[in-house]
Write a protein that holds these residues in place. Structure first.
Motif, PDB file in Angstrom:
ATOM      1  N   LEU A  11       0.837  -1.204   0.000  1.00 55.26           N
ATOM      2  CA  LEU A  11       0.000   0.000   0.000  1.00 55.26           C
ATOM      3  C   LEU A  11       0.877   1.261   0.000  1.00 55.26           C
ATOM      4  O   LEU A  11       1.770   1.400   0.833  1.00 55.26           O
ATOM      5  N   THR A  12       0.623   2.132  -0.947  1.00 54.62           N
ATOM      6  CA  THR A  12       1.245   3.455  -0.868  1.00 54.62           C
ATOM      7  C   THR A  12       0.148   4.508  -0.951  1.00 54.62           C
ATOM      8  O   THR A  12      -0.812   4.362  -1.698  1.00 54.62           O
ATOM      9  N   VAL A  13       0.290   5.541  -0.144  1.00 55.77           N
ATOM     10  CA  VAL A  13      -0.669   6.643  -0.157  1.00 55.77           C
ATOM     11  C   VAL A  13       0.134   7.931  -0.226  1.00 55.77           C
ATOM     12  O   VAL A  13       1.028   8.154   0.592  1.00 55.77           O
ATOM     13  N   SER A  14      -0.141   8.750  -1.220  1.00 55.81           N
ATOM     14  CA  SER A  14       0.483  10.080  -1.213  1.00 55.81           C
ATOM     15  C   SER A  14      -0.575  11.144  -1.420  1.00 55.81           C
ATOM     16  O   SER A  14      -1.572  10.931  -2.107  1.00 55.81           O
ATOM     17  N   PHE A  15      -0.339  12.265  -0.786  1.00 51.92           N
ATOM     18  CA  PHE A  15      -1.274  13.387  -0.869  1.00 51.92           C
ATOM     19  C   PHE A  15      -0.740  14.387  -1.880  1.00 51.92           C
ATOM     20  O   PHE A  15       0.404  14.818  -1.800  1.00 51.92           O
ATOM     21  N   LEU A  16      -1.601  14.738  -2.857  1.00 51.87           N
ATOM     22  CA  LEU A  16      -1.199  15.688  -3.885  1.00 51.87           C
ATOM     23  C   LEU A  16      -1.734  17.051  -3.479  1.00 51.87           C
ATOM     24  O   LEU A  16      -2.397  17.204  -2.466  1.00 51.87           O
ATOM     25  N   SER A  46       3.863   9.082  10.984  1.00 57.66           N
ATOM     26  CA  SER A  46       4.443   7.799  10.608  1.00 57.66           C
ATOM     27  C   SER A  46       3.552   7.063   9.623  1.00 57.66           C
ATOM     28  O   SER A  46       3.928   6.027   9.094  1.00 57.66           O
ATOM     29  N   GLY A  47       2.345   7.552   9.397  1.00 54.23           N
ATOM     30  CA  GLY A  47       1.465   6.930   8.409  1.00 54.23           C
ATOM     31  C   GLY A  47       0.483   5.949   8.995  1.00 54.23           C
ATOM     32  O   GLY A  47      -0.252   5.285   8.261  1.00 54.23           O
ATOM     33  N   LYS A  48       0.411   5.868  10.326  1.00 48.23           N
ATOM     34  CA  LYS A  48      -0.460   4.858  10.923  1.00 48.23           C
ATOM     35  C   LYS A  48      -1.935   5.186  10.712  1.00 48.23           C
ATOM     36  O   LYS A  48      -2.708   4.301  10.314  1.00 48.23           O
ATOM     37  N   SER A  49      -2.320   6.433  10.913  1.00 47.50           N
ATOM     38  CA  SER A  49      -3.734   6.789  10.724  1.00 47.50           C
ATOM     39  C   SER A  49      -4.113   6.784   9.248  1.00 47.50           C
ATOM     40  O   SER A  49      -5.232   6.408   8.894  1.00 47.50           O
ATOM     41  N   VAL A  50      -3.191   7.187   8.385  1.00 43.28           N
ATOM     42  CA  VAL A  50      -3.483   7.204   6.946  1.00 43.28           C
ATOM     43  C   VAL A  50      -3.716   5.776   6.445  1.00 43.28           C
ATOM     44  O   VAL A  50      -4.623   5.521   5.656  1.00 43.28           O
ATOM     45  N   THR A  51      -2.924   4.836   6.940  1.00 45.91           N
ATOM     46  CA  THR A  51      -3.128   3.435   6.582  1.00 45.91           C
ATOM     47  C   THR A  51      -4.532   2.991   6.992  1.00 45.91           C
ATOM     48  O   THR A  51      -5.259   2.366   6.218  1.00 45.91           O
ATOM     49  N   ARG A  57     -11.264   3.732   2.902  1.00 50.12           N
ATOM     50  CA  ARG A  57     -11.311   4.740   1.829  1.00 50.12           C
ATOM     51  C   ARG A  57     -11.844   6.069   2.348  1.00 50.12           C
ATOM     52  O   ARG A  57     -12.719   6.683   1.752  1.00 50.12           O
ATOM     53  N   LEU A  58     -11.313   6.497   3.457  1.00 52.36           N
ATOM     54  CA  LEU A  58     -11.755   7.769   4.033  1.00 52.36           C
ATOM     55  C   LEU A  58     -10.870   8.939   3.610  1.00 52.36           C
ATOM     56  O   LEU A  58     -11.200  10.082   3.865  1.00 52.36           O
ATOM     57  N   ASN A  59      -9.714   8.653   2.998  1.00 55.80           N
ATOM     58  CA  ASN A  59      -8.863   9.753   2.575  1.00 55.80           C
ATOM     59  C   ASN A  59      -9.529  10.462   1.393  1.00 55.80           C
ATOM     60  O   ASN A  59     -10.143   9.817   0.550  1.00 55.80           O
ATOM     61  N   PRO A  60      -9.441  11.788   1.321  1.00 58.96           N
ATOM     62  CA  PRO A  60     -10.130  12.524   0.249  1.00 58.96           C
ATOM     63  C   PRO A  60      -9.680  12.026  -1.129  1.00 58.96           C
ATOM     64  O   PRO A  60      -8.503  12.066  -1.447  1.00 58.96           O
TER      65      PRO A  60
END
Lengths: 327, 344
Positions: A11-16, A46-51, A57-60
């Motif tokens: 899993l990778t998540v980045s915010f643009l 550290s990315g724990k909440s984003v994970t 799928r709560l990230n915008p």
């Protein structure tokens, strides 16, 4: 082993949206069995909440780039349509947030909020929903539950609100409960009550729980397994016992040693990890912990360490893990 | 503490407490109902303690116990309803030590490192501001600011001209500490000063505080909800509950041999850190009561496992049970009527 109920791969998540993308999660793999409690431990950023949010799928959506695969109960979360997602949230996977005062709707009573969720998800009447709400309030040990169903969130104390939040999360009998720092805003004497409640619910309902926290002590109280996150990666994972007794990543070792606890001599200094966590918009090449690591060698600055299994179930991402065992 | 570091401002000598607090009271009015009487929050309701020279006095308690209000009252950031402060033998305020001089000798570091810095001042300007107000020339004040930045571990050539938003939380808290030290205070009030920091950074700041205390001969009032941190930092600890001091004493005594049931429960509420020996039962049930309508008698009786009839009727007094150890509990008050108390 049965098939895991949650399986996250690469899993990778980045915010643009900013001047350069913020790489919050950089290749996380995790597997959770039914009935297991897994703690994600890490500092802010550290990315724990984003994970955790990615699982639901709560990230915008517009401002986030998510890659990798997320399977929950056999469903591919990334492929769900909007309607499927609505049925999925709450029913398969539900979440308890850090600040129940913000997560609950202030203009509806708690009973209304829970009854509504049940009525929508299960197509039953509001009266039926309210009956379920009452059962849930009893289950999470809210005193005089009948009366409290008609209370608004602001009329309850912090601990009671968090219990109500847990009741709401459990309303549709989810298989997996995500808990994002659920006790951080609570007082010590209330925190332990909520931790014990979560442990009890997990046992009785066979829930799988992913528990995000920055407090090792809290993780030890609830979790079967712990993953330590740093700069969007899991740097070490293993059973709680292995992690506490034989921490093997320099970051985990540093975290455990920097804890102020009663055994220390008066006037002694704490062992610290120098520096501060890296900038996620500008991550160093190689191991992200290398600039703060006292065991770092040249190779650490250039090579990203691959996961290495050192013990049954204990996996570490560190180039020097074999050598450090002896230290 | 080291006698070599006696401040030139010292008056009473080492045996004189640096700050004596007597009968401190602060009630906040809240909007009552249309018909009912006006309600008040009894935030601090008769607090007495002393801070000895060179020690660290820790204050612990849950939200609403009045620990932060106490800190603000000591600084006179809010005016107390009643109570006296005696700083090194001199009453503060009318007639004794002037408020301006008192504030110079007592400084405070707050929890929110960002909110407590002016976003439009550079770091050096923030630190030099206090000394300038107190009559030090700009050049000398800036030099002092640079020296302090260096002392708290921030290279002045890199950090002096930065603005607060350009710093991390740990760096900002170092700036706040430097600013608090700029007036060469004798007492530093640290109100949850490390609570917002990440654990790895928290340890660095705690070490810094210990170093500074030795170097400048400071006295600390260290307020935190984190018992591990308070225990590590403090010589003595005061446990507060609903606006009153429940127990005060040497930190080992309070943490290991607590005499007040609340202190004992608070200590046992800490996570165990041992996966094979987890906490199985919560030491106390329920949340802390609302300070608007605190329970009668002993304020803890509604949650106390040892509560008996007298506890709901008679408020206990804070009385000595050992050397430097005071407890406010009827079980330790001879003749109180509690079955565990000695007869008078």
């Amino acid at each position: 082993m049965s098939a895991p109920i949650v399986k996250v791969s690469n899993l990778t998540v980045s915010f643009l949206g900013g001047p350069s993308p913020i790489c919050a999660v950089n290749g996380v793999d995790l597997e959770l069995e039914a009935g297991e409690t897994y703690a994600l431990l890490g500092e802010s950023g550290s990315g724990k909440s984003v994970t955790l949010r990615a699982l639901m799928r709560l990230n915008p959506e517009k401002k986030t780039r998510v890659e990798g695969s997320i399977l929950v109960g056999g469903q591919d979360v990334m492929a769900l349509s909007r309607t499927e997602l609505q049925a999925f949230r709450g029913k398969t996977l539900s979440m308890v947030f850090q600040e129940p005062a913000l997560a609950l709707d202030p203009v509806y009573t708690l009973g209304q909020q829970i009854a509504e969720a049940v009525a929508i998800h299960e197509g039953v009447s509001q009266a039926e929903g309210r009956k379920r709400a009452l059962e849930l309030f009893e289950r999470v040990r809210i005193p005089s539950p009948e009366r409290r169903l008609d209370a608004y969130p602001h009329e309850m104390s912090g601990g009671m609100r968090q219990r109500a939040m847990i009741a709401l999360a459990l309303a549709c009998k989810p298989q997996v409960l995500l808990a994002d720092e659920p006790t951080t805003a609570l007082d010590a004497t209330v925190q332990i009550q909520i931790l014990l409640l979560l442990r009890e619910l997990q046992r009785e309902l066979g829930l799988a729980i992913i528990f995000v926290t920055h407090d090792i002590g809290v993780a030890v109280e609830v979790a079967d397994r712990v993953a330590v996150m740093y700069a969007g990666r899991i740097v070490e994972t293993g059973s709680v016992r292995d992690l506490i007794r034989n921490p093997s990543h320099p970051y985990t070792i540093g975290l455990l040693r920097s804890r102020a606890d009663g055994a220390l001599q008066k006037g002694a200094r704490l062992e610290t990890i120098p520096g501060s966590p890296p900038d996620l918009a500008n991550l160093p090449p190689g191991c992200p912990f290398a600039p703060r690591c006292r065991f770092a060698i040249d190779a650490c600055q250039t090579t990203t360490p691959e996961p290495v299994t050192i013990r049954d179930g204990q996996i570490v991402r560190c180039l020097r893990v074999g050598e450090l065992e002896a230290v | 503490m080291s006698s070599a570091l006696i401040s030139p401002l010292d008056r009473g000598g080492p045996a004189q407490p640096l700050l004596t607090v007597r009968g401190l009271v602060k009630h906040f009015a809240v909007k009552g109902s249309v018909f009912g009487a006006k309600a008040v929050v009894r935030a601090v309701d008769g607090v007495d303690f002393e801070i000895l020279k060179g020690e660290t006095l820790g204050v612990v308690g849950e939200s609403g116990c009045g620990k932060s209000t106490t800190a603000r009252l000591l600084m006179h950031l809010i005016a107390p309803d009643a109570g006296t402060l005696i700083f090194d033998g001199e009453p503060v305020g009318t007639g004794g030590l002037a408020m301006r001089e008192f504030r110079r000798q007592v400084q405070m570091v707050f929890q929110d490192s960002y909110a407590s810095l002016n976003p439009r001042l550079t770091v050096e300007a923030s630190i030099a501001f206090g000394p300038q107000v107190h009559g030090i020339a700009t050049r000398a004040a800036i030099d002092r600011a640079h020296g302090l930045l260096d002392r708290v571990g921030l290279d002045p050539s890199r950090f002096a001209s930065r603005y607060p938003h350009e710093l991390s939380g740990g760096q900002r808290q170092r700036v706040n500490i430097a600013r608090a030290l700029a007036l060469q205070p004798r007492l530093l009030i640290l109100d949850e000063a490390v609570s917002a920091l990440d654990k790895s950074v928290e340890a660095q700041v705690l070490n810094l505080l210990l170093d500074l205390k030795e170097e400048f001969g400071l006295t600390y009032l260290f307020i935190s909800h984190d018992l591990n941190v308070v225990r590590f930092m403090s010589d003595r600890v005061a446990v507060m509950y609903l606006g009153k001091v429940a127990e005060i004493g040497p930190s080992e005594t309070v943490f290991d041999k607590a005499a007040h049931p609340y202190s004992a429960a608070l200590t046992r509420s800490m996570p165990s850190m041992d996966p094979d020996n987890r906490t199985e039962e919560a030491p106390i049930a329920g949340d802390p009561p609302n300070p608007i309508n605190p329970p009668s008698g002993c304020r803890f009786h509604t949650r106390c496992t040892f509560a008996e009839a007298p506890c709901s009727a008679t408020p206990p007094t804070l009385a000595a049970v050992g050397i430097g150890h005071k407890v406010s509990c009827l079980m330790h008050e001879p003749g109180s009527g509690h079955s565990k108390a000695a007869a008078s």
